[in-house]
Design a protein around this motif. Sequence first.
Motif, PDB file in Angstrom:
ATOM      1  N   GLY A 283      -0.897   5.667   0.206  1.00  9.28           N
ATOM      2  CA  GLY A 283      -1.769   5.917   1.358  1.00  9.28           C
ATOM      3  C   GLY A 283      -3.021   5.055   1.320  1.00  9.28           C
ATOM      4  N   ARG A 284      -3.599   4.915   0.143  1.00  8.72           N
ATOM      5  CA  ARG A 284      -4.819   4.121  -0.011  1.00  8.72           C
ATOM      6  C   ARG A 284      -4.566   2.635   0.232  1.00  8.72           C
ATOM      7  NH1 ARG A 284      -6.575   5.690  -5.333  1.00  8.72           N
ATOM      8  NH2 ARG A 284      -5.934   3.674  -6.091  1.00  8.72           N
ATOM      9  N   MET A 285      -3.380   2.162  -0.161  1.00  7.58           N
ATOM     10  CA  MET A 285      -3.086   0.728  -0.079  1.00  7.58           C
ATOM     11  C   MET A 285      -2.306   0.347   1.166  1.00  7.58           C
ATOM     12  SD  MET A 285      -2.113  -0.023  -4.005  1.00  7.58           S
ATOM     13  CE  MET A 285      -1.921  -1.752  -3.686  1.00  7.58           C
ATOM     14  N   ARG A 286      -1.947   1.333   1.991  1.00 12.21           N
ATOM     15  CA  ARG A 286      -1.146   1.092   3.205  1.00 12.21           C
ATOM     16  C   ARG A 286       0.202   0.446   2.875  1.00 12.21           C
ATOM     17  NH1 ARG A 286      -3.667   1.413   8.228  1.00 12.21           N
ATOM     18  NH2 ARG A 286      -5.813   2.078   8.091  1.00 12.21           N
ATOM     19  N   LEU A 287       0.841   0.961   1.835  1.00 15.33           N
ATOM     20  CA  LEU A 287       2.194   0.545   1.448  1.00 15.33           C
ATOM     21  C   LEU A 287       3.054   1.796   1.415  1.00 15.33           C
ATOM     22  CD1 LEU A 287       1.308  -1.804  -1.555  1.00 15.33           C
ATOM     23  CD2 LEU A 287       2.159  -2.529   0.680  1.00 15.33           C
ATOM     24  N   SER A 288       4.366   1.615   1.399  1.00 17.94           N
ATOM     25  CA  SER A 288       5.241   2.782   1.307  1.00 17.94           C
ATOM     26  C   SER A 288       5.351   3.223  -0.155  1.00 17.94           C
ATOM     27  CB  SER A 288       6.636   2.456   1.853  1.00 17.94           C
ATOM     28  OG  SER A 288       7.322   1.611   0.960  1.00 17.94           O
TER      29      SER A 288
ATOM     30  N   GLU B  42       8.504  -1.807  11.667  1.00 20.10           N
ATOM     31  CA  GLU B  42       7.265  -1.601  10.920  1.00 20.10           C
ATOM     32  C   GLU B  42       7.496  -1.594   9.407  1.00 20.10           C
ATOM     33  OE1 GLU B  42       4.199   1.989  10.920  1.00 20.10           O
ATOM     34  OE2 GLU B  42       4.529   1.135  12.898  1.00 20.10           O
ATOM     35  N   GLU B  43       8.649  -1.099   8.955  1.00 17.93           N
ATOM     36  CA  GLU B  43       8.936  -1.054   7.527  1.00 17.93           C
ATOM     37  C   GLU B  43       9.415  -2.398   7.002  1.00 17.93           C
ATOM     38  OE1 GLU B  43       9.277   2.950   9.116  1.00 17.93           O
ATOM     39  OE2 GLU B  43      10.999   1.653   9.193  1.00 17.93           O
TER      40      GLU B  43
ATOM     41  N   GLN C  16      -4.180  -6.036  -3.352  1.00 11.71           N
ATOM     42  CA  GLN C  16      -3.170  -5.029  -3.666  1.00 11.71           C
ATOM     43  C   GLN C  16      -2.663  -5.204  -5.090  1.00 11.71           C
ATOM     44  OE1 GLN C  16      -0.553  -5.902  -0.385  1.00 11.71           O
ATOM     45  NE2 GLN C  16      -1.083  -3.996   0.671  1.00 11.71           N
TER      46      GLN C  16
ATOM     47  N   THR D 226       8.392  -7.987  -0.104  1.00  9.96           N
ATOM     48  CA  THR D 226       7.017  -7.662   0.244  1.00  9.96           C
ATOM     49  C   THR D 226       6.086  -8.689  -0.380  1.00  9.96           C
ATOM     50  OG1 THR D 226       7.545  -5.312   0.277  1.00  9.96           O
ATOM     51  CG2 THR D 226       5.223  -5.890   0.074  1.00  9.96           C
TER      52      THR D 226
END
Length: 87
Positions: A63-68, A12-13, A39, A33
């Motif tokens: 969290g808002r952008m669904r990135l780490s 997933e990462e 984004q 990425t």
Amino acid sequence: RPPSGAGQPLSEEGRESSGPEEPGGRGVRRLRTAFSAEQISTLESSFQRQQYLGAAERRQLAGRMRLSEVQIKTWFQNRRMKLKRQL
């Protein structure tokens, strides 16, 4: 010639699933990425407001952008270096 581990499924990462480390003590490199236009737009607007993010802002943005958080941190580091080169 493809790099060792090519063709293996990604976790997933985005890391190769061959294990935490390669022989020789080097960690497995993440794949690059590919940020979406949306984004990048969000990251650029955040950067225009604030070139350095604190931990709370980074967590919120991730969290808002669904990135780490690491991806956000790295993007900001790279963006600051780009700005420095341009000046």
